[in-house]
Design an enzyme around this catalytic site. Structure first.
Site, PDB file in Angstrom:
ATOM      1  N   GLY A 141       0.793  -1.214   0.000  1.00 21.39           N
ATOM      2  CA  GLY A 141       0.000   0.000   0.000  1.00 21.39           C
ATOM      3  C   GLY A 141       0.829   1.269   0.000  1.00 21.39           C
ATOM      4  O   GLY A 141       0.599   2.178  -0.812  1.00 21.39           O
ATOM      5  N   ASP A 162      10.677  -7.254  -0.642  1.00 18.44           N
ATOM      6  CA  ASP A 162       9.340  -7.836  -0.516  1.00 18.44           C
ATOM      7  C   ASP A 162       9.431  -9.310  -0.870  1.00 18.44           C
ATOM      8  O   ASP A 162      10.261  -9.718  -1.688  1.00 18.44           O
ATOM      9  CB  ASP A 162       8.343  -7.132  -1.440  1.00 18.44           C
ATOM     10  CG  ASP A 162       6.901  -7.293  -0.974  1.00 18.44           C
ATOM     11  OD1 ASP A 162       6.274  -6.290  -0.602  1.00 18.44           O
ATOM     12  OD2 ASP A 162       6.401  -8.443  -0.959  1.00 18.44           O
ATOM     13  N   LEU A 171      -5.387  -4.913  -4.827  1.00 16.82           N
ATOM     14  CA  LEU A 171      -5.516  -3.945  -5.921  1.00 16.82           C
ATOM     15  C   LEU A 171      -6.365  -2.731  -5.565  1.00 16.82           C
ATOM     16  O   LEU A 171      -6.343  -1.732  -6.283  1.00 16.82           O
ATOM     17  CB  LEU A 171      -6.093  -4.642  -7.160  1.00 16.82           C
ATOM     18  CG  LEU A 171      -5.290  -5.854  -7.657  1.00 16.82           C
ATOM     19  CD1 LEU A 171      -5.886  -6.383  -8.944  1.00 16.82           C
ATOM     20  CD2 LEU A 171      -3.824  -5.497  -7.857  1.00 16.82           C
ATOM     21  N   CYS A 288      -4.354  -3.833   8.612  1.00 18.15           N
ATOM     22  CA  CYS A 288      -5.270  -3.415   7.549  1.00 18.15           C
ATOM     23  C   CYS A 288      -6.157  -4.571   7.121  1.00 18.15           C
ATOM     24  O   CYS A 288      -7.298  -4.368   6.715  1.00 18.15           O
ATOM     25  CB  CYS A 288      -4.475  -2.884   6.348  1.00 18.15           C
ATOM     26  SG  CYS A 288      -3.688  -1.280   6.649  1.00 18.15           S
ATOM     27  N   CYS A 440     -13.479 -16.152  13.736  1.00 15.29           N
ATOM     28  CA  CYS A 440     -13.321 -14.783  13.233  1.00 15.29           C
ATOM     29  C   CYS A 440     -12.814 -14.902  11.804  1.00 15.29           C
ATOM     30  O   CYS A 440     -13.218 -15.827  11.089  1.00 15.29           O
ATOM     31  CB  CYS A 440     -12.381 -13.974  14.117  1.00 15.29           C
ATOM     32  SG  CYS A 440     -10.695 -14.627  14.216  1.00 15.29           S
TER      33      CYS A 440
END
Length: 482
Positions: A141, A162, A171, A288, A440
């Site tokens: 992000g 990464d 996306l 996030c 959850c």
């Protein structure tokens, strides 16, 4: 004295989702006591067992850090504003002066012309950009917008760390990747996109997880590090490595509608540990993936990180060293808080105790969380076992402890929704005689719910390992993942 207490998004679930709470008190401590007295569930997230403010939470009175005032004894007056800021994970150029032999082709002159005609940048500044080496941690992000702007600006060498692959859910915010890249390594997708923006630059890829074993070797070859990570263990690792190597760390973080930006440079100001000495307990601050993020928010914060990076390279303006910018997209508001170097900081203080990189997963309390749940006596069943119980028609009670927004996306048949934050107040809706199977999204929040239920006498509560994500992957692929 009436004081407004501004509560960050991550903690609003404990104050009836209020953004601002107006309270009375003569001192900061009295106001905070009134806050936790009115909202008991908030207390453990602000203060420790010793009654002191927890190290991963900072409190500012009218934009001044109370640690540099009188702490909890700081007097307040009518109209004052208290801002709770938890961790949610002028300067010169940062590298050697531009070398005379750096040249530009006619195409590059045209490409960078809008920089070159600015007196603050000009040819000298553009040469510094071309010779600079910047490492971005993450191609997600934050890494997406900041690396795109650095490439467009002509930063000569951009390194990317990464190890993940592109997923469809990325996306919505990770604009460096395309639909065609789904399933491919992010680092390959990012490299191709950046070279498409500017083929005159160099992209160095590090397809690996940044660890204590490789961080110093990777970072030492760059002038500036830009932190686009999404977890506290890597955030502290990046901070410590930069502090030990004397590198500036351009920090950014995001959560839902809020963002933070700063420049941590131990040689010239505070580091991340000076502000947040300790990480929050695992699971306290949602990621996030759990809490969500407005898709454009990383673009705002990432662009600010790119701006700070360019200022450091060129040596213009006043970088955010010793300052923390808070951005609220819903209110379109900005705050700028003053930060100070902590003389007792274990990394950059006067007597540092951390002189080499440590085990950051252990430091952040996330080493083997899944095994810890079992070791702590939290019973679990797999989604296959849950499916078998349902097929046999057994009398079971399925409890979903996600948020309403998640429940609206997908749910298990017959599941009752009680969000984890509401469970203490709504536990009376449950029957302790029932076999309660709790789930959850991935199993973390449900494990906490099972622990709470067991302590409350619901001995038949069991955690569904892997949550609804595992159900979708291994039982029913028609259930959407998010």
């Amino acid at each position: 004295m009436k004081v407004q207490v501004h509560v960050p998004t991550a903690l609003r679930q404990y104050v009836e989702k209020k953004e601002v709470v107006e309270l009375e008190g003569a001192t900061v401590g009295a106001v905070l006591d009134a806050l936790t007295g009115q909202y008991a569930a908030l207390k453990k997230h602000l203060v420790g067992d010793d009654g002191k403010l927890r190290h991963f939470v900072n409190v500012f009175l009218n934009d001044a850090d109370i640690r540099h005032l009188q702490g909890g004894q700081t007097p307040v007056k009518d109209g004052d504003v208290l801002l709770i800021v938890p961790s949610i994970a002028g300067g010169n150029a940062a590298q050697a002066p531009a070398k005379e032999e750096t040249t530009f082709s006619a195409e590059e002159i045209k490409r960078y012309s809008r920089h070159l005609i600015m007196p603050e940048v000009g040819m000298a500044g553009q040469k510094k950009l071309k010779e600079a080496k910047v490492l971005t941690i993450g191609a997600g992000g934050l890494g997406s917008p900041l690396s795109l702007y650095l490439a467009a600006a002509g930063v000569g060498t951009i390194g990317i760390v990464d190890f993940d692959v592109v997923e469809l859910s990325n996306l919505q915010r990770q604009i460096i990747h395309s639909t065609d890249a789904v399933g491919k390594p992010k680092i390959e997708s990012a490299r191709a996109r950046l070279l498409g923006v500017n083929p005159a630059i160099k992209i160095q890829t590090h397809e690996t997880r940044l660890t204590s074993q490789n961080a110093l070797d990777i970072i030492k070859g760059y002038d500036i590090v830009v932190d686009g990570t999404d977890n506290f263990a890597t955030r502290y690792l990046v901070n410590d490595a930069c502090a030990l190597l004397g590198k500036p760390n351009v920090y950014g973080s995001i959560f839902r509608f809020e963002g933070q930006v700063s420049v941590f440079w131990a040689e010239r100001g505070p580091c991340y540990r000076c502000v947040y000495a300790e990480p929050p307990p695992p699971g306290l601050v949602p990621s996030c993936a759990e809490g969500g993020v407005l898709g454009v928010l990383p673009g705002v914060v990432g662009a600010l990180q790119a701006t700070e990076t360019i200022k450091l390279i060129v040596g213009i303006g006043e970088p955010l060293i010793g300052r923390l910018v808070l951005f609220d997209a819903l209110k379109m508001s900005w705050r700028k808080l003053a930060l100070r170097k902590d003389p007792d900081c274990p990394v950059c203080g006067t007597k540092p105790s951390i002189k080499t990189l440590i085990d950051y997963e252990e430091f952040c309390g996330i080493r083997g969380e899944e095994k810890k749940a079992v070791a702590a006596g939290i019973p679990e069943i797999s989604v296959e076992e849950l499916k078998a119980k349902m097929d046999r028609g057994e009398e079971i009670f399925i409890l979903d402890v996600r948020e309403q927004e998640e429940y609206d996306i997908c749910r298990l048949p017959g599941a009752k929704l009680i969000p984890l934050g509401q469970l203490p107040e709504r536990v009376s809706e449950l029957n302790s005689a029932d076999e309660i199977l709790v789930h959850c999204k991935m199993g973390g929040r449900s494990a906490k719910a099972v622990k709470f239920l067991h302590d409350a006498g619901f001995t038949k509560a069991v955690n569904v390992a892997g949550g609804i994500t595992a159900w979708s992957e291994r039982i029913d692929p028609t259930v959407p993942t998010y």
